[in-house]
Write a protein that holds these residues in place. Sequence first.
Motif, PDB file in Angstrom:
ATOM      1  N   THR A  29     -13.617   0.235  12.253  1.00  0.00           N
ATOM      2  CA  THR A  29     -13.641  -1.600  12.075  1.00  0.00           C
ATOM      3  C   THR A  29     -13.123  -1.751  10.684  1.00  0.00           C
ATOM      4  N   GLY A  30     -13.546  -0.442   9.928  1.00  0.00           N
ATOM      5  CA  GLY A  30     -12.658  -1.222   8.207  1.00  0.00           C
ATOM      6  C   GLY A  30     -11.372   0.101   8.716  1.00  0.00           C
ATOM      7  N   HIS A  31     -11.502   1.111   9.188  1.00  0.00           N
ATOM      8  CA  HIS A  31     -10.241   1.414   9.166  1.00  0.00           C
ATOM      9  C   HIS A  31      -8.491   1.096   9.153  1.00  0.00           C
ATOM     10  N   ARG A  32      -7.952   0.572   8.498  1.00  0.00           N
ATOM     11  CA  ARG A  32      -6.637   0.093   8.588  1.00  0.00           C
ATOM     12  C   ARG A  32      -5.627   1.069   9.025  1.00  0.00           C
ATOM     13  N   SER A  33      -5.563   2.388   8.577  1.00  0.00           N
ATOM     14  CA  SER A  33      -4.972   3.588   8.590  1.00  0.00           C
ATOM     15  C   SER A  33      -5.018   4.511   8.145  1.00  0.00           C
ATOM     16  N   GLU A  34      -4.496   5.420   8.835  1.00  0.00           N
ATOM     17  CA  GLU A  34      -4.178   6.857   7.522  1.00  0.00           C
ATOM     18  C   GLU A  34      -2.515   7.282   6.980  1.00  0.00           C
ATOM     19  N   VAL A  35      -2.394   7.147   5.736  1.00  0.00           N
ATOM     20  CA  VAL A  35      -1.228   7.279   5.323  1.00  0.00           C
ATOM     21  C   VAL A  35      -0.347   8.721   5.505  1.00  0.00           C
ATOM     22  N   PRO A  36       0.595   9.207   6.681  1.00  0.00           N
ATOM     23  CA  PRO A  36       1.592  10.418   6.683  1.00  0.00           C
ATOM     24  C   PRO A  36       1.957  10.654   5.605  1.00  0.00           C
ATOM     25  N   LEU A  37       1.767  12.218   5.389  1.00  0.00           N
ATOM     26  CA  LEU A  37       2.062  12.832   3.954  1.00  0.00           C
ATOM     27  C   LEU A  37       3.077  13.643   4.155  1.00  0.00           C
ATOM     28  N   PRO A  38       4.103  13.869   5.096  1.00  0.00           N
ATOM     29  CA  PRO A  38       4.404  15.763   5.079  1.00  0.00           C
ATOM     30  C   PRO A  38       4.985  15.822   2.876  1.00  0.00           C
ATOM     31  N   LEU A  44      -3.731  -2.660   0.237  1.00  0.00           N
ATOM     32  CA  LEU A  44      -4.693  -3.152  -0.108  1.00  0.00           C
ATOM     33  C   LEU A  44      -5.507  -3.643  -0.941  1.00  0.00           C
ATOM     34  N   LEU A  45      -4.959  -3.409  -2.380  1.00  0.00           N
ATOM     35  CA  LEU A  45      -5.470  -4.358  -3.251  1.00  0.00           C
ATOM     36  C   LEU A  45      -4.988  -5.377  -3.129  1.00  0.00           C
ATOM     37  N   HIS A  46      -3.869  -5.915  -2.373  1.00  0.00           N
ATOM     38  CA  HIS A  46      -3.581  -7.162  -2.716  1.00  0.00           C
ATOM     39  C   HIS A  46      -4.264  -7.688  -1.378  1.00  0.00           C
ATOM     40  N   ALA A  47      -4.509  -7.184   0.160  1.00  0.00           N
ATOM     41  CA  ALA A  47      -4.909  -7.955   0.816  1.00  0.00           C
ATOM     42  C   ALA A  47      -6.801  -7.951   0.113  1.00  0.00           C
ATOM     43  N   VAL A  48      -7.308  -7.522  -0.327  1.00  0.00           N
ATOM     44  CA  VAL A  48      -8.995  -7.711  -0.941  1.00  0.00           C
ATOM     45  C   VAL A  48      -9.257  -9.259  -0.705  1.00  0.00           C
ATOM     46  N   ALA A  69      -0.051   8.277  -8.196  1.00  0.00           N
ATOM     47  CA  ALA A  69       0.182   7.713  -9.118  1.00  0.00           C
ATOM     48  C   ALA A  69       1.420   6.941  -9.343  1.00  0.00           C
ATOM     49  N   ASP A  70       2.520   7.505  -8.044  1.00  0.00           N
ATOM     50  CA  ASP A  70       3.754   7.259  -8.528  1.00  0.00           C
ATOM     51  C   ASP A  70       4.183   5.983  -7.135  1.00  0.00           C
ATOM     52  N   PRO A  71       4.924   4.496  -7.897  1.00  0.00           N
ATOM     53  CA  PRO A  71       5.070   3.929  -7.703  1.00  0.00           C
ATOM     54  C   PRO A  71       5.953   3.725  -6.549  1.00  0.00           C
ATOM     55  N   SER A  72       7.169   4.953  -6.633  1.00  0.00           N
ATOM     56  CA  SER A  72       8.184   4.574  -5.104  1.00  0.00           C
ATOM     57  C   SER A  72       7.129   5.469  -3.898  1.00  0.00           C
ATOM     58  N   HIS A  73       6.346   5.400  -3.878  1.00  0.00           N
ATOM     59  CA  HIS A  73       5.373   6.677  -3.004  1.00  0.00           C
ATOM     60  C   HIS A  73       4.306   5.902  -2.348  1.00  0.00           C
ATOM     61  N   PRO A  74       5.323   5.996  -0.578  1.00  0.00           N
ATOM     62  CA  PRO A  74       4.412   5.108   0.358  1.00  0.00           C
ATOM     63  C   PRO A  74       2.536   5.309   0.351  1.00  0.00           C
ATOM     64  N   LEU A  75       2.214   6.390  -0.345  1.00  0.00           N
ATOM     65  CA  LEU A  75       0.871   6.472  -0.310  1.00  0.00           C
ATOM     66  C   LEU A  75       0.348   5.338  -1.707  1.00  0.00           C
ATOM     67  N   HIS A  76       1.121   5.283  -2.803  1.00  0.00           N
ATOM     68  CA  HIS A  76       0.725   4.677  -3.600  1.00  0.00           C
ATOM     69  C   HIS A  76       1.245   2.844  -3.112  1.00  0.00           C
ATOM     70  N   LEU A  77       1.919   2.166  -2.424  1.00  0.00           N
ATOM     71  CA  LEU A  77       2.770   1.266  -1.991  1.00  0.00           C
ATOM     72  C   LEU A  77       1.697   1.105  -1.062  1.00  0.00           C
ATOM     73  N   ALA A  78       1.086   1.613  -0.492  1.00  0.00           N
ATOM     74  CA  ALA A  78      -0.080   1.556   1.221  1.00  0.00           C
ATOM     75  C   ALA A  78      -1.504   0.766  -0.407  1.00  0.00           C
ATOM     76  N   ALA A  85       0.514   3.103 -12.686  1.00  0.00           N
ATOM     77  CA  ALA A  85       1.654   1.780 -11.446  1.00  0.00           C
ATOM     78  C   ALA A  85       0.859   1.400 -11.658  1.00  0.00           C
ATOM     79  N   PHE A  86      -0.885   1.386 -11.609  1.00  0.00           N
ATOM     80  CA  PHE A  86      -1.538   0.360 -10.947  1.00  0.00           C
ATOM     81  C   PHE A  86      -1.768  -1.083 -12.038  1.00  0.00           C
ATOM     82  N   THR A  87      -1.880  -0.437 -13.220  1.00  0.00           N
ATOM     83  CA  THR A  87      -1.471  -1.591 -14.570  1.00  0.00           C
ATOM     84  C   THR A  87      -0.541  -2.382 -14.667  1.00  0.00           C
ATOM     85  N   ARG A  88       0.349  -1.705 -14.173  1.00  0.00           N
ATOM     86  CA  ARG A  88       1.803  -2.414 -14.742  1.00  0.00           C
ATOM     87  C   ARG A  88       1.982  -3.362 -12.762  1.00  0.00           C
TER      88      ARG A  88
END
Length: 283
Positions: free
Chosen positions: A244-253, A278-282, A265-274, A90-93
């Motif tokens: 200082t560095g903590h952006r967010s805690e991702v809720p995982l119900p 982050l990878l885009h932001a660095v 590892a799921d491209p549609s899940h909020p954790l993956h999207l978050a 999911a990340f390499t794609r």
Amino acid sequence: MKNPAEYYSQQYNARAAIPDHPRIFTRWLKDSAEVRRGQAGLFDLPYGESSGERLDFFPTSRSDAPLLVFIHGGWWRSLDKSDFSFVAPAFTRAGFNVALPNYTLAPQASIGEIVLQQLRAVAWLYRHAEAYDFDPRRIVVAGHSAGAHLAAMTMAAVWPVFGDDLPADLVKGGILMSGIFDLEPVRHAGFVNVDLKLEEADIAVLSPALMPQAHPAPFITACGALESEEFQRQTRLIGDAWKTGHRSEVPLPGLNHLTICDAFADPSHPLHLASIDLLHAVK
């Protein structure tokens, strides 16, 4: 707390709390084997001298892309990088390279020795960025469970101490999932400390939540809603310690200590999207 040993053993024995954990591990093995058969990758690259010091590298098609380093869990004493190949596609794609380092498992290695191995792995990757065609200025670490502890230790590391060529901001971001950031409770959890052999003197030097974040790199945290109170407390602890560095805690119900890896590892899940955000932001 009447019996700390009993309480902490119950709180941290995640497998005992997940009756279908054998099925999850089997699925991960199958999915990971399929990834290694079907996706380009370089396997068992040596980053050190011991047999445990090996890593797998999954390249993306884009040149000079960022690198995600995923460190596996297993209480520092079990599992293998090859069990987690399934997180890479999911990340390499999405345009990111992925490295998965191994380490010598306890009790053959102490947690202190394992931490140093992971520092060697990340330093080796930084130094070999040109050879593997990724951007050394955009390295993000991720880890699950004990791997989240190790990832956090790379974020607490004062990198120039380990090499004159290593920048202070070598690690540009972090994704810390269901981690253990204060090891004092683990010292009382007999089911695992029988192998880890943690003593009181080890806690301050091996607990990232008791250290400053060496560089204020942005990071996210996550812990499944079905996880124990202690795992949830540990997640809050590192977020509070490194505000200082903590952006967010991702809720995982609805997620537990293992299914959080599936979400990552799921491209549609909020954790993956978050994580992608982050990878885009660095920089």
